[in-house]
Write a protein that holds these residues in place. Structure first.
Motif, PDB file in Angstrom:
ATOM      1  N   VAL A 260       0.750  -1.308  -0.048  1.00  0.00           N
ATOM      2  CA  VAL A 260       0.015   0.092  -0.029  1.00  0.00           C
ATOM      3  C   VAL A 260       0.902   1.376   0.023  1.00  0.00           C
ATOM      4  CG1 VAL A 260      -1.474   1.219   1.369  1.00  0.00           C
ATOM      5  CG2 VAL A 260      -2.104  -1.046   1.025  1.00  0.00           C
ATOM      6  N   LEU A 261       1.906   0.999   0.654  1.00  0.00           N
ATOM      7  CA  LEU A 261       2.882   2.501   0.752  1.00  0.00           C
ATOM      8  C   LEU A 261       3.929   2.432  -0.090  1.00  0.00           C
ATOM      9  CD1 LEU A 261       2.946   2.762   4.759  1.00  0.00           C
ATOM     10  CD2 LEU A 261       1.534   4.095   3.311  1.00  0.00           C
ATOM     11  N   GLY A 262       4.180   1.427  -0.733  1.00  0.00           N
ATOM     12  CA  GLY A 262       5.253   1.376  -1.676  1.00  0.00           C
ATOM     13  C   GLY A 262       5.149   2.059  -3.055  1.00  0.00           C
ATOM     14  N   THR A 263       4.054   2.087  -3.750  1.00  0.00           N
ATOM     15  CA  THR A 263       3.916   2.609  -4.837  1.00  0.00           C
ATOM     16  C   THR A 263       4.322   4.109  -4.794  1.00  0.00           C
ATOM     17  OG1 THR A 263       2.161   1.074  -5.599  1.00  0.00           O
ATOM     18  CG2 THR A 263       2.134   3.221  -6.780  1.00  0.00           C
ATOM     19  N   ALA A 264       3.877   4.688  -3.767  1.00  0.00           N
ATOM     20  CA  ALA A 264       4.218   6.253  -3.811  1.00  0.00           C
ATOM     21  C   ALA A 264       5.587   6.504  -3.697  1.00  0.00           C
ATOM     22  CB  ALA A 264       3.329   6.738  -2.793  1.00  0.00           C
ATOM     23  N   GLY A 265       6.624   5.556  -3.508  1.00  0.00           N
ATOM     24  CA  GLY A 265       7.960   5.803  -3.036  1.00  0.00           C
ATOM     25  C   GLY A 265       8.693   5.143  -4.476  1.00  0.00           C
ATOM     26  N   LEU A 266       8.142   4.465  -5.530  1.00  0.00           N
ATOM     27  CA  LEU A 266       8.816   3.842  -6.622  1.00  0.00           C
ATOM     28  C   LEU A 266       9.415   4.857  -7.704  1.00  0.00           C
ATOM     29  CD1 LEU A 266       6.272   0.735  -7.360  1.00  0.00           C
ATOM     30  CD2 LEU A 266       8.707   0.734  -6.420  1.00  0.00           C
TER      31      LEU A 266
END
Length: 537
Positions: A260-266
């Protein structure tokens, strides 16, 4: 190898012809785009000339990777309900990207994630940390794509030796380097758009065929999948993979947080927001991406349970223990079964689409990491802002070759891992190292250079260390990177539960303990830019 290998080898000419068509078409697009690439803005951001819809398709293409198509279908086919959790996590993650990151990042940056992070900080330490983090996350994600490529092509060509998989990985690596060095962001984006359309069309065709076999009755499909799984009703309920012990339940929680949180940091997703001309187009592109990706992940439900019902977990595991070949096996079965021309045609088409997916995603990842090296590390840290645009782009092209080589070497050892599980690790590293720094930088007035560097390095080092000492790398003879060794002490397969809070906490502690204070004028300027787009490049 299974019956699929012999069936594929009987129709090898057809399969290789289709692969050749896809590769030649994408190389043609890349060469065309290469002629349009004249300066750094063209190479890094495609000249900021893409519409919201085009960029939404390209983002979808970047996101719907080999992990989505091959890995998730395999996990659902093997673990039922628990496998579908990956689809839910990947989709929900887009809300975080849309609500918190897309528009402010596009307005406050230029070419890379570090542009936004370093805007109100000391340039060199923040760009160094962000550049290193971008490269590490990209290599983790690259591993998943290369592993998918190795499994797919070795299976199709009817070869079971490790040598064939290794040569496949080398070939994919070479192609991705060509895409990036020749086409830049323009070429990569157009390849992503074409691939997204093909992947949606392929998945939709298979979904309709699966549902038609069960009279478009989802309940009938799920019942057949449960019966074929050998697990009965448990196949459709939580707990088959993430509910056996307290540790697996924690692993599920860790996985969910990371997804859930990873996409915004890819990094390779974040740089997509720079390819559109306005903040409105950035928002629109994320909305399009959510719609397209949402439809696709709903279709993975039919693909995964269809593979369980029509192919069976035993056959899938015999072909690939991690389940990465469930979708191609299903395609062959839907086309008429092993040995049939219809089966071979559908198998060849779906596999060629999956291969195009892999090529496009690895190109996007390589571009993000090589751009970060050239723009952040080379131009702004090593050359202290004195590098010319021409020199910067040349260094990006050299970096693409080097990063491609590293990814190839690492991928050769990771062929036993599930592609979706590998991507989940990349998400965990991105959420631990990049997201805390990004959110603090955009929304916390007091946040300073020490906080940014602390958050990035603490999140990065913690997540990578925990992965190295987890069951993913050693301790499991069937699925570990080093199956014959056991040096793991961290019990969870995904480090997100520990490493993400560490990243946020380190950023806060670093900010509070540091003597250097943030410049309030710079924060005010960033706030205005991020909200309005005023002064954005």
């Amino acid at each position: 190898m299974t019956h699929l290998a012999s069936s594929a080898s009987d129709h090898r000419t057809l399969i290789m012809s289709l692969f050749g068509v896809f590769v030649i078409a994408t190389l043609g697009i890349t060469l065309w785009a290469g002629r349009q690439t004249r300066d750094a803005a063209d190479f890094y951001a495609g000249g900021r000339a893409f519409t919201g819809f085009q960029n939404g398709l390209a983002i979808s293409g970047d996101y719907m990777s080999a992990a989505s198509f091959l890995g998730i279908a395999g996990l659902i086919a093997l673990y039922g309900y628990d496998g579908f959790l990956y689809s839910i996590g990947f989709l929900v993650a887009w809300l975080v990207a849309l609500l918190l990151v897309a528009e402010p990042l596009r307005n406050s940056g230029r070419y890379t994630m570090a542009d936004a992070l370093a805007f109100r900080m000391r340039q060199r330490p923040v760009r160094t940390a962000a550049g290193i983090s971008t490269i590490v996350v990209s290599i983790f994600y690259l591993l998943a794509q290369m592993v998918g490529a190795g499994s797919l092509v070795a299976l199709l060509l009817g070869v079971s030796g490790d040598g064939a998989k290794r040569w496949t990985i080398v070939a994919v690596g070479a192609l991705m380097v060509i895409y990036v060095t020749v086409g830049g962001m323009k070429g990569t984006t157009w390849v992503q758009i074409v691939k997204a359309v093909l992947l949606i069309a392929g998945a939709a065709t298979m979904t309709v065929m699966v549902l038609a076999k069960y009279h478009f009755n989802l309940s009938e499909l799920l019942g057949a999948a449960a019966d074929a799984s050998g697990k009965g009703r448990a196949f459709l309920e939580p707990g088959l993979k993430y509910g056996v012990t307290g540790t697996t339940k924690l692993d599920f929680l860790s996985l969910g947080i990371a997804l859930v949180l990873g996409t915004a940091g890819l990094p390779h997703i974040l740089v997509r927001f720079y390819t559109v001309p306005t903040a409105k187009a950035a928002r629109k592109s994320v909305l399009w991406a959510i719609g397209i990706i949402g439809v696709f992940y709903l279709m993975t439900l039919a693909l995964g349970f269809g593979a369980a019902a029509l192919v069976g977990p035993k056959t899938i595991k015999a072909s690939n223990a991690a389940g990465n070949t469930a979708a191609p096996l299903l395609a062959e079965q839907l086309g008429g079964g092993a040995g049939s021309t219809g089966g071979a045609v559908l198998l060849a088409v779906i596999s060629a689409v999956a291969f195009a997916t892999i090529l496009a995603v690895v190109a996007g990842l390589t571009l993000a990491s090589s751009s970060s090296f050239a723009h952040d590390l080379w131009a702004n840290v090593i050359r202290r802002g004195k590098a010319s645009e021409k020199e910067e782009v040349a260094s990006a092209r050299l970096a693409a070759v080097a990063i491609g080589a590293i990814a190839i070497v690492l991928s050769i050892f990771a062929d036993k891992l599930n592609a979706a599980a590998l991507v989940a690790l990349a998400f965990a590293v991105a959420a631990s190292a990049n997201l805390p720094t990004l959110l603090y930088s955009l929304f916390w007035k007091r946040f300073n250079t020490a906080g940014a560097v602390s958050a990035t390095y603490a999140g990065l080092i913690t997540s990578v260390t925990l992965v190295v000492f987890s069951p993913v790398v050693s301790g499991n003879p069937k699925t570990s990177l080093f199956p014959h060794s056991d040096f793991h002490w961290f019990p969870l397969e995904n480090p997100g539960l520990v490493s993400i809070p560490v990243g946020f906490l380190a950023g806060a502690i670093g900010t509070w303990l540091a003597r250097d204070t943030a410049d309030p004028a710079k924060y005010a300027e960033l706030e205005v830019r991020s909200l309005t787009g005023l002064g954005a490049h």
